[in-house]
Scaffold this motif. Structure first.
Motif, PDB file in Angstrom:
ATOM      1  N   GLY A 182       0.890  -1.142  -0.106  1.00 55.34           N
ATOM      2  CA  GLY A 182       0.066   0.110   0.006  1.00 55.34           C
ATOM      3  C   GLY A 182       0.783   1.316   0.072  1.00 55.34           C
ATOM      4  O   GLY A 182       0.593   2.073  -0.541  1.00 55.34           O
ATOM      5  N   ALA A 183       1.812   1.099   0.738  1.00 56.38           N
ATOM      6  CA  ALA A 183       2.763   2.381   0.805  1.00 56.38           C
ATOM      7  C   ALA A 183       3.691   2.552  -0.546  1.00 56.38           C
ATOM      8  O   ALA A 183       3.496   3.733  -0.803  1.00 56.38           O
ATOM      9  CB  ALA A 183       3.654   2.179   1.792  1.00 56.38           C
ATOM     10  N   LEU A 184       4.028   1.616  -1.147  1.00 59.08           N
ATOM     11  CA  LEU A 184       4.570   1.754  -2.486  1.00 59.08           C
ATOM     12  C   LEU A 184       3.455   2.234  -3.517  1.00 59.08           C
ATOM     13  O   LEU A 184       3.946   3.010  -4.541  1.00 59.08           O
ATOM     14  CB  LEU A 184       5.442   0.562  -2.804  1.00 59.08           C
ATOM     15  CG  LEU A 184       6.602   0.011  -2.099  1.00 59.08           C
ATOM     16  CD1 LEU A 184       6.971  -1.473  -2.107  1.00 59.08           C
ATOM     17  CD2 LEU A 184       7.626   1.119  -2.329  1.00 59.08           C
ATOM     18  N   ALA A 185       2.402   1.776  -3.401  1.00 54.75           N
ATOM     19  CA  ALA A 185       1.486   2.193  -4.360  1.00 54.75           C
ATOM     20  C   ALA A 185       0.983   3.547  -4.182  1.00 54.75           C
ATOM     21  O   ALA A 185       0.748   4.353  -5.322  1.00 54.75           O
ATOM     22  CB  ALA A 185       0.086   1.508  -4.246  1.00 54.75           C
ATOM     23  N   ALA A 186       0.873   4.071  -2.755  1.00 59.44           N
ATOM     24  CA  ALA A 186       0.740   5.490  -2.704  1.00 59.44           C
ATOM     25  C   ALA A 186       1.762   6.220  -3.213  1.00 59.44           C
ATOM     26  O   ALA A 186       1.596   7.423  -3.834  1.00 59.44           O
ATOM     27  CB  ALA A 186       0.560   5.794  -1.221  1.00 59.44           C
ATOM     28  N   LEU A 187       3.295   5.884  -3.342  1.00 60.31           N
ATOM     29  CA  LEU A 187       4.261   6.759  -3.916  1.00 60.31           C
ATOM     30  C   LEU A 187       4.101   6.568  -5.239  1.00 60.31           C
ATOM     31  O   LEU A 187       4.234   7.869  -5.914  1.00 60.31           O
ATOM     32  CB  LEU A 187       5.470   6.095  -3.277  1.00 60.31           C
ATOM     33  CG  LEU A 187       5.831   6.307  -1.804  1.00 60.31           C
ATOM     34  CD1 LEU A 187       7.253   5.526  -1.303  1.00 60.31           C
ATOM     35  CD2 LEU A 187       6.038   7.841  -1.631  1.00 60.31           C
ATOM     36  N   ALA A 188       3.877   5.438  -5.922  1.00 62.54           N
ATOM     37  CA  ALA A 188       3.475   5.118  -7.353  1.00 62.54           C
ATOM     38  C   ALA A 188       2.539   6.347  -7.868  1.00 62.54           C
ATOM     39  O   ALA A 188       2.678   7.104  -8.885  1.00 62.54           O
ATOM     40  CB  ALA A 188       3.097   3.897  -7.974  1.00 62.54           C
ATOM     41  N   GLY A 189       1.413   6.454  -6.858  1.00 60.34           N
ATOM     42  CA  GLY A 189       0.465   7.468  -7.151  1.00 60.34           C
ATOM     43  C   GLY A 189       0.845   9.014  -7.376  1.00 60.34           C
ATOM     44  O   GLY A 189       0.201   9.636  -7.880  1.00 60.34           O
ATOM     45  N   LEU A 190       2.081   9.335  -6.516  1.00 58.07           N
ATOM     46  CA  LEU A 190       2.704  10.571  -6.686  1.00 58.07           C
ATOM     47  C   LEU A 190       3.342  10.782  -7.813  1.00 58.07           C
ATOM     48  O   LEU A 190       4.190  11.985  -7.995  1.00 58.07           O
ATOM     49  CB  LEU A 190       3.233  10.768  -5.437  1.00 58.07           C
ATOM     50  CG  LEU A 190       2.481  11.177  -4.054  1.00 58.07           C
ATOM     51  CD1 LEU A 190       3.271  11.235  -2.681  1.00 58.07           C
ATOM     52  CD2 LEU A 190       1.735  12.432  -4.251  1.00 58.07           C
ATOM     53  N   THR A 191       3.849   9.839  -8.487  1.00 55.11           N
ATOM     54  CA  THR A 191       4.718   9.722  -9.593  1.00 55.11           C
ATOM     55  C   THR A 191       4.218   9.975 -11.032  1.00 55.11           C
ATOM     56  O   THR A 191       4.465  10.894 -11.931  1.00 55.11           O
ATOM     57  CB  THR A 191       5.480   8.628  -9.616  1.00 55.11           C
ATOM     58  OG1 THR A 191       6.002   8.243  -8.254  1.00 55.11           O
ATOM     59  CG2 THR A 191       6.695   8.497 -10.733  1.00 55.11           C
ATOM     60  N   ARG A 192       3.021   9.243 -11.304  1.00 59.28           N
ATOM     61  CA  ARG A 192       2.449   9.545 -12.578  1.00 59.28           C
ATOM     62  C   ARG A 192       0.886   9.045 -12.348  1.00 59.28           C
ATOM     63  O   ARG A 192       0.408   8.523 -11.389  1.00 59.28           O
ATOM     64  CB  ARG A 192       2.965   8.417 -13.738  1.00 59.28           C
ATOM     65  CG  ARG A 192       4.321   8.421 -13.876  1.00 59.28           C
ATOM     66  CD  ARG A 192       4.737   7.528 -15.130  1.00 59.28           C
ATOM     67  NE  ARG A 192       4.186   7.618 -16.305  1.00 59.28           N
ATOM     68  CZ  ARG A 192       4.300   8.706 -17.083  1.00 59.28           C
ATOM     69  NH1 ARG A 192       5.383   9.601 -16.857  1.00 59.28           N
ATOM     70  NH2 ARG A 192       3.473   8.737 -18.245  1.00 59.28           N
ATOM     71  N   PRO A 193       0.032   9.861 -13.415  1.00 62.16           N
ATOM     72  CA  PRO A 193      -1.362   9.710 -13.144  1.00 62.16           C
ATOM     73  C   PRO A 193      -1.715   8.195 -13.345  1.00 62.16           C
ATOM     74  O   PRO A 193      -2.677   7.740 -12.680  1.00 62.16           O
ATOM     75  CB  PRO A 193      -1.918  10.165 -14.711  1.00 62.16           C
ATOM     76  CG  PRO A 193      -0.680  11.338 -14.922  1.00 62.16           C
ATOM     77  CD  PRO A 193       0.485  10.588 -14.509  1.00 62.16           C
ATOM     78  N   VAL A 194      -0.949   7.564 -13.990  1.00 64.21           N
ATOM     79  CA  VAL A 194      -1.245   5.975 -14.199  1.00 64.21           C
ATOM     80  C   VAL A 194      -1.136   5.077 -12.691  1.00 64.21           C
ATOM     81  O   VAL A 194      -1.560   4.044 -12.465  1.00 64.21           O
ATOM     82  CB  VAL A 194      -0.682   5.401 -15.205  1.00 64.21           C
ATOM     83  CG1 VAL A 194       0.871   5.168 -14.733  1.00 64.21           C
ATOM     84  CG2 VAL A 194      -1.248   3.861 -15.414  1.00 64.21           C
ATOM     85  N   GLY A 195      -0.569   5.845 -11.684  1.00 61.42           N
ATOM     86  CA  GLY A 195      -0.531   5.240 -10.532  1.00 61.42           C
ATOM     87  C   GLY A 195      -1.600   4.657 -10.000  1.00 61.42           C
ATOM     88  O   GLY A 195      -1.337   3.788  -8.956  1.00 61.42           O
ATOM     89  N   LEU A 196      -2.791   5.128 -10.309  1.00 59.40           N
ATOM     90  CA  LEU A 196      -4.132   4.387  -9.796  1.00 59.40           C
ATOM     91  C   LEU A 196      -4.149   2.967 -10.242  1.00 59.40           C
ATOM     92  O   LEU A 196      -4.675   2.033  -9.729  1.00 59.40           O
ATOM     93  CB  LEU A 196      -5.321   5.246 -10.392  1.00 59.40           C
ATOM     94  CG  LEU A 196      -5.507   6.569  -9.836  1.00 59.40           C
ATOM     95  CD1 LEU A 196      -6.901   7.216 -10.355  1.00 59.40           C
ATOM     96  CD2 LEU A 196      -5.856   6.228  -8.236  1.00 59.40           C
TER      97      LEU A 196
END
Length: 396
Positions: A182-196
């Protein structure tokens, strides 16, 4: 007797040790690509360093790192290109790196991308080895390095950083490390729109885990994560954490622009970028067939889309774990069905590494004397195409 046998057995190398051949192969492919880019650019009187660090999106990221958000360009057509379209994690890292080192924002971006690409390669190996074995993991990493658009992995762009966060989040859910996922997914979501897509993968994994009993394995004998006391609470926390990065930035943009929760969509519309189900892309491809030799480019585009769809169908047929299918499906759909920047679509597909797992497994089943020439040939093609691509006029 069991203790004696255990003490006498050779210790299994750690994950980094097992990944060493994959990371060496990755380094060799990327070094080849950078060397060809340097030679090609020098022959054309250009700087390979500038192409990697100070053009197109890299300029926008460096500008955000230097002065924060608020810059926009108004075009004669009336379109407004706002820097709010770019998610903040890479600029934050560029600002941090420039504050503690003599490097420029652009050079820090290149360093983040370089480190991120190796972290991504390691994560891709971890996922693939967990599912299909070490040899397949090595092949998957080298295939990812040798993609025609692999040169982007070495640019001051956010693809490498995002792919690293996504791959390790997926590995975490496959191995039952829910809070990390979950934490890594949250960081991915701060990186690109496709982080969702990463957040959706975590949610899909949690749903699939709820449907299992005991510690049963995954599809086709793929090992599933072990269940432990408190697993439900950790899954619930992962579900809460995963979408926070992307949702938080999108809501902040809506607040800043005064356009409400969907304000980010207005920002993307200013770039003529949206989701139309692929209609604009289909018209673009169809337009290639109105003359020659552009019809050759059209045929190549059709073949490329067909290959991507076929690879995803293979992933479905071979019953990849749900989080990988959800992640790759969303990344692929958003890349192919966006309404703008058609030349960038291959780059947008770069994080969809689960598509490479079927060919990686196939290559792993061959003798090295047969798989090595295939991978080497792909690396040479990627090096040449990457140099040609970056020395062109349009953004990758």
């Amino acid at each position: 007797m069991t203790d004696v046998a255990t003490r006498g057995a050779p210790a299994r190398p750690g994950l980094l040790g097992r990944a060493a051949p994959a990371l060496l192969g990755y380094a060799a492919v990327r070094a080849l690509g950078l060397a060809v880019l340097a030679l090609w650019s020098a022959a054309r009187g250009k700087s390979g360093h500038t192409l990697l660090t100070a053009r197109w999106d890299a300029l926008w990221y460096a500008r955000i790192a230097e002065g924060g958000y608020g810059y926009e360009v108004r075009l004669p057509t009336g379109d407004v290109h706002s820097d709010l379209a770019f998610f903040p994690l890479l600029p934050w890292l560029e600002r941090l790196g420039a504050a503690v080192s003599p490097l420029s924002y652009a050079d820090v971006g290149f360093l983040v991308s370089l480190c991120g690409s190796f972290a991504a390669a390691w994560g891709i190996f971890a996922v693939t080895e967990h599912l299909y074995g070490r040899r397949a993991g090595v092949c998957a990493v080298v295939l990812w390095a040798a993609l025609p658009v692999g040169i982007v992995q070495s640019m001051a762009y956010s693809e490498s950083l995002f792919t690293a966060l996504a791959a390790w989040s997926l590995y975490a859910v496959l191995t039952g490390r829910w809070v990390s996922a979950g934490a890594l997914a949250a960081l991915a979501g701060l990186t690109r729109p496709v982080g969702l897509a990463v957040a959706a993968a975590v949610w899909a994994a949690a749903y699939a885990a709820n449907g299992r009993t005991g510690s049963g394995g995954g599809p086709d004998g793929v090992p599933g994560p072990e269940r432990a006391p408190g697993d439900g609470a950790r899954r619930a926390l992962a579900l809460l954490l995963a979408p926070l990065g992307a949702a938080g930035y999108v809501l902040w943009v809506g607040h800043r622009t005064g356009a409400g929760p969907l304000g980010y969509l207005d920002v993307q519309a200013g770039w003529r970028n949206g989701f139309d189900g692929g209609l604009a892309f289909a018209r673009f491809v169809g337009g290639r067939f109105t003359s020659f030799p552009s019809a050759l480019a059209g045929a190549a585009l059709v073949a490329g889309v067909g290959l991507v769809v076929w690879l995803y169908a293979l992933c479905l047929r071979r019953r990849q774990p749900p989080p990988l299918l959800v992640y790759a499906g969303i990344v692929t759909a958003l890349a192919l069905c966006a309404s703008g920047y058609f030349g960038s679509k291959p780059r947008l597909l770069l994080p969809a590494f689960p598509l490479l797992l079927p060919p990686a497994v196939a290559l792993a089943g061959l003798r090295t004397s047969r798989s090595a020439p295939v991978l080497g040939g792909l690396a040479l093609v990627a090096a040449g195409y990457g140099a040609f691509w970056l020395n062109g006029s349009g953004p990758p």
